[in-house]
Design an enzyme around this catalytic site. Structure first.
Site, PDB file in Angstrom:
ATOM      1  CE1 TYR A 149      21.953  36.901  11.540  1.00 57.04           C
ATOM      2  CE2 TYR A 149      23.714  37.495  13.060  1.00 57.04           C
ATOM      3  CZ  TYR A 149      22.370  37.440  12.754  1.00 57.04           C
ATOM      4  OH  TYR A 149      21.439  37.923  13.643  1.00 57.04           O
ATOM      5  NE  ARG A 190      18.396  31.759  18.233  1.00 58.51           N
ATOM      6  CZ  ARG A 190      17.622  32.735  17.746  1.00 58.51           C
ATOM      7  NH1 ARG A 190      18.003  33.978  17.826  1.00 58.51           N
ATOM      8  NH2 ARG A 190      16.471  32.457  17.179  1.00 58.51           N
ATOM      9  N   GLY A 211      33.833  27.365  28.116  1.00 58.05           N
ATOM     10  CA  GLY A 211      32.665  28.015  28.727  1.00 58.05           C
ATOM     11  C   GLY A 211      32.989  29.338  29.388  1.00 58.05           C
TER      12      GLY A 211
HETATM   13  P1  NAD Z   1      14.095  33.641  13.686  1.00 56.38           P
HETATM   14  O1  NAD Z   1      14.937  32.727  12.871  1.00 56.38           O
HETATM   15  O2  NAD Z   1      13.206  33.064  14.715  1.00 56.38           O
HETATM   16  O3  NAD Z   1      13.187  34.544  12.740  1.00 56.38           O
HETATM   17  C1  NAD Z   1      13.561  34.950  11.451  1.00 56.38           C
HETATM   18  C2  NAD Z   1      12.336  34.913  10.568  1.00 56.38           C
HETATM   19  O4  NAD Z   1      12.696  35.350   9.254  1.00 56.38           O
HETATM   20  C3  NAD Z   1      11.761  33.506  10.416  1.00 56.38           C
HETATM   21  O5  NAD Z   1      10.357  33.538  10.576  1.00 56.38           O
HETATM   22  C4  NAD Z   1      12.156  33.101   9.011  1.00 56.38           C
HETATM   23  O6  NAD Z   1      11.301  32.142   8.439  1.00 56.38           O
HETATM   24  C5  NAD Z   1      12.150  34.441   8.299  1.00 56.38           C
HETATM   25  N1  NAD Z   1      13.000  34.495   7.107  1.00 56.38           N
HETATM   26  C6  NAD Z   1      14.292  34.095   6.990  1.00 56.38           C
HETATM   27  N2  NAD Z   1      14.730  34.327   5.736  1.00 56.38           N
HETATM   28  C7  NAD Z   1      13.705  34.893   5.066  1.00 56.38           C
HETATM   29  C8  NAD Z   1      13.549  35.347   3.733  1.00 56.38           C
HETATM   30  N3  NAD Z   1      14.545  35.258   2.833  1.00 56.38           N
HETATM   31  N4  NAD Z   1      12.347  35.860   3.354  1.00 56.38           N
HETATM   32  C9  NAD Z   1      11.321  35.941   4.251  1.00 56.38           C
HETATM   33  N5  NAD Z   1      11.408  35.516   5.523  1.00 56.38           N
HETATM   34  C10 NAD Z   1      12.598  35.001   5.925  1.00 56.38           C
HETATM   35  O7  NAD Z   1      15.086  34.693  14.325  1.00 56.38           O
HETATM   36  P2  NAD Z   1      14.818  35.824  15.418  1.00 56.38           P
HETATM   37  O8  NAD Z   1      15.613  35.479  16.610  1.00 56.38           O
HETATM   38  O9  NAD Z   1      13.393  36.098  15.564  1.00 56.38           O
HETATM   39  O10 NAD Z   1      15.534  37.064  14.723  1.00 56.38           O
HETATM   40  C11 NAD Z   1      14.797  38.067  14.053  1.00 56.38           C
HETATM   41  C12 NAD Z   1      15.755  39.149  13.564  1.00 56.38           C
HETATM   42  O11 NAD Z   1      16.463  39.709  14.660  1.00 56.38           O
HETATM   43  C13 NAD Z   1      16.809  38.634  12.576  1.00 56.38           C
HETATM   44  O12 NAD Z   1      16.994  39.606  11.571  1.00 56.38           O
HETATM   45  C14 NAD Z   1      18.045  38.522  13.422  1.00 56.38           C
HETATM   46  O13 NAD Z   1      19.214  38.690  12.668  1.00 56.38           O
HETATM   47  C15 NAD Z   1      17.855  39.646  14.424  1.00 56.38           C
HETATM   48  N6  NAD Z   1      18.588  39.366  15.684  1.00 56.38           N
HETATM   49  C16 NAD Z   1      18.120  38.430  16.572  1.00 56.38           C
HETATM   50  C17 NAD Z   1      18.853  38.180  17.716  1.00 56.38           C
HETATM   51  C18 NAD Z   1      18.385  37.195  18.753  1.00 56.38           C
HETATM   52  O14 NAD Z   1      19.087  36.992  19.748  1.00 56.38           O
HETATM   53  N7  NAD Z   1      17.238  36.578  18.620  1.00 56.38           N
HETATM   54  C19 NAD Z   1      20.062  38.860  17.959  1.00 56.38           C
HETATM   55  C20 NAD Z   1      20.505  39.759  17.026  1.00 56.38           C
HETATM   56  C21 NAD Z   1      19.750  40.040  15.896  1.00 56.38           C
HETATM   57  N1  UDP Z   2      27.158  27.567  23.034  1.00 59.01           N
HETATM   58  C1  UDP Z   2      27.470  26.513  23.894  1.00 59.01           C
HETATM   59  N2  UDP Z   2      26.700  25.383  23.849  1.00 59.01           N
HETATM   60  C2  UDP Z   2      25.626  25.260  23.032  1.00 59.01           C
HETATM   61  C3  UDP Z   2      25.298  26.340  22.172  1.00 59.01           C
HETATM   62  C4  UDP Z   2      26.101  27.462  22.197  1.00 59.01           C
HETATM   63  O1  UDP Z   2      28.430  26.583  24.665  1.00 59.01           O
HETATM   64  O2  UDP Z   2      24.965  24.205  23.068  1.00 59.01           O
HETATM   65  C5  UDP Z   2      27.973  28.788  23.100  1.00 59.01           C
HETATM   66  C6  UDP Z   2      28.458  29.307  21.757  1.00 59.01           C
HETATM   67  O3  UDP Z   2      29.678  28.696  21.396  1.00 59.01           O
HETATM   68  C7  UDP Z   2      28.609  30.789  22.049  1.00 59.01           C
HETATM   69  C8  UDP Z   2      27.506  31.079  23.064  1.00 59.01           C
HETATM   70  O4  UDP Z   2      27.149  29.819  23.613  1.00 59.01           O
HETATM   71  O5  UDP Z   2      29.851  31.048  22.659  1.00 59.01           O
HETATM   72  C9  UDP Z   2      26.276  31.741  22.463  1.00 59.01           C
HETATM   73  O6  UDP Z   2      25.878  30.980  21.349  1.00 59.01           O
HETATM   74  P1  UDP Z   2      24.586  31.324  20.488  1.00 59.01           P
HETATM   75  O7  UDP Z   2      24.629  30.447  19.283  1.00 59.01           O
HETATM   76  O8  UDP Z   2      23.398  31.250  21.357  1.00 59.01           O
HETATM   77  O9  UDP Z   2      24.745  32.857  20.098  1.00 59.01           O
HETATM   78  P2  UDP Z   2      25.938  33.701  19.402  1.00 59.01           P
HETATM   79  O10 UDP Z   2      27.192  32.895  19.386  1.00 59.01           O
HETATM   80  O11 UDP Z   2      25.436  33.988  18.030  1.00 59.01           O
HETATM   81  O12 UDP Z   2      26.066  34.893  20.264  1.00 59.01           O
END
Ligand code: NAD
Ligand code: UDP
Length: 315
Positions: A149, A190, A211
């Site tokens: 990722y 998450r 934590g």
């Molecule tokens: P999500 O998993 O809810 O949405 C991702 C969407 O992409 C889904 O609908 C999934 O079916 C689709 N998808 C995945 N692989 C695909 C493929 N190969 N072809 C077509 N569709 C595909 O995630 P989200 O939280 O909505 O995230 C959306 C974007 O934002 C992602 O690119 C993610 O990396 C980025 N992002 C999100 C967060 C967050 O906290 N939510 C943080 C950083 C970056």
């Molecule tokens: N985390 C946790 N308990 C859970 C899920 C996640 O303590 O049930 C922690 C995880 O280890 C990380 C933080 O919460 O330190 C955020 O995790 P998340 O997967 O939401 O996002 P990311 O690590 O990608 O920022």
């Protein structure tokens, strides 16, 4: 003044958490929207209210395969975002980031569209400087379980800037920090959704490690506002969009416990490999270039998210 032009918008990953909120906003602005998704983590029901609207189209397609469409703007969000999902098939995740972004940049170049990449704070890895400005180059493990990722998004950013340099493609690169809100999947692992769902089911909240690691949580409405403003701006990025409020995971657990059931226990589980210890965005660039900053406090955002999950979770 807001841009009133009607564009043909392509939203990849539009059936997912952030994508579906973005589509709600675009549809309310009377824009034309094509949603492209393979439904790996997205759901059609996130878009149910727009199906049948003449300005809305839904395409089941995988971004790793090229596609020809006539569009003006590409919002490239397709990629699983939660560790549980992006680690399910890490090779596919890397392909989605690289080939998916390559295909969307190729499309943007061919049709002269502007493209916004949903990048991530994960490009900073486990950061050695705190908080993280856009100029920080990151500390990322190239071979760990998060690398598909993190490195996938890094090469996606690289491709964007090479398309800009070589072909003058109009790019917007947004580094999204942890975002939460309604429509997160209850099983996506998450932290916000996990804690809320556990609390609503009367289960102990699972803290990974002790934590003390921190995250900065942005409510989805603020994030989408920042995304729209970046797309409409003249700045290519990369630009951090996130909420600079910083909380330990234990503090987050306490905030959720108090709201749902103060008697719940917290239990510790092992900290996953390469889990970043701290994360907080510097958002001065977004403030200066867009006049954007988040408005929703964590407390307020949690209340809204909990209300939504209450209807979602069946005990
Ligand atoms: P999500 O998993 O809810 O949405 C991702 C969407 O992409 C889904 O609908 C999934 O079916 C689709 N998808 C995945 N692989 C695909 C493929 N190969 N072809 C077509 N569709 C595909 O995630 P989200 O939280 O909505 O995230 C959306 C974007 O934002 C992602 O690119 C993610 O990396 C980025 N992002 C999100 C967060 C967050 O906290 N939510 C943080 C950083 C970056
Ligand atoms: N985390 C946790 N308990 C859970 C899920 C996640 O303590 O049930 C922690 C995880 O280890 C990380 C933080 O919460 O330190 C955020 O995790 P998340 O997967 O939401 O996002 P990311 O690590 O990608 O920022």
């Amino acid at each position: 003044m807001a841009d009133q032009t009607i564009y043909r918008n392509l939203v990849t990953g539009g059936a997912g958490f952030l994508g579906s909120h973005l589509i709600d906003r675009l549809m309310k602005e009377n824009q034309e929207v094509i949603c492209l998704d393979n439904y790996f983590t997205g759901r059609k029901r996130n878009l149910a209210k727009w199906i049948g609207d003449p300005k809305f189209e839904l395409i089941r397609h995988d971004v790793t395969i090229p596609i020809q469409l006539e569009v003006d703007r590409i919002w490239h969000l397709a990629c699983p975002a939660s560790p549980v999902h992006y680690q399910f098939n890490p090779i596919k995740t890397a392909k989605t980031s690289f080939l998916g972004t390559y295909n969307m940049l190729g499309l943007a170049r061919r049709v002269g569209a502007r493209i916004l990449l949903a990048s991530t704070s994960e490009v900073y890895g486990d950061p050695e400087i705190h908080p993280q400005p856009e100029s920080y180059r990151g500390c990322v493990n190239t071979i760990g379980i998060r690398s598909c990722y993190d490195e996938g998004k890094r090469i996606a950013e690289t491709l964007c800037f090479d398309y800009q340099r070589m072909h003058n493609t109009q790019i917007r690169v947004m580094r999204i920090f942890n975002t939460y809100g309604p429509r997160m999947l209850s099983n996506d692992g998450r932290v916000v959704s996990n804690f809320i769902v556990q609390a609503l089911r009367g289960e102990p909240l699972t803290i990974y490690g002790d934590g003390s690691q921190t995250r900065s949580f942005c409510y989805v409405d603020d994030l989408i506002e920042g995304m729209a403003q970046l797309m409409n701006s003249e700045h290519s990025g990369p630009m951090n969009i996130g909420n600079p409020g910083e909380f330990t995971i234990r503090q987050l657990a306490e905030l959720i416990k108090i709201r749902i059931n103060p008697n719940l226990n917290l239990i510790q589980k092992p900290l996953p490999l390469d889990d970043p210890m701290q994360r907080k965005p510097v958002i001065e660039l977004a403030r200066k270039e867009l006049g954007w900053e988040p408005k929703v406090s964590l407390e307020e955002g949690l209340d809204k998210t909990i209300s939504w999950f209450k209807k979602e979770v069946k005990n």
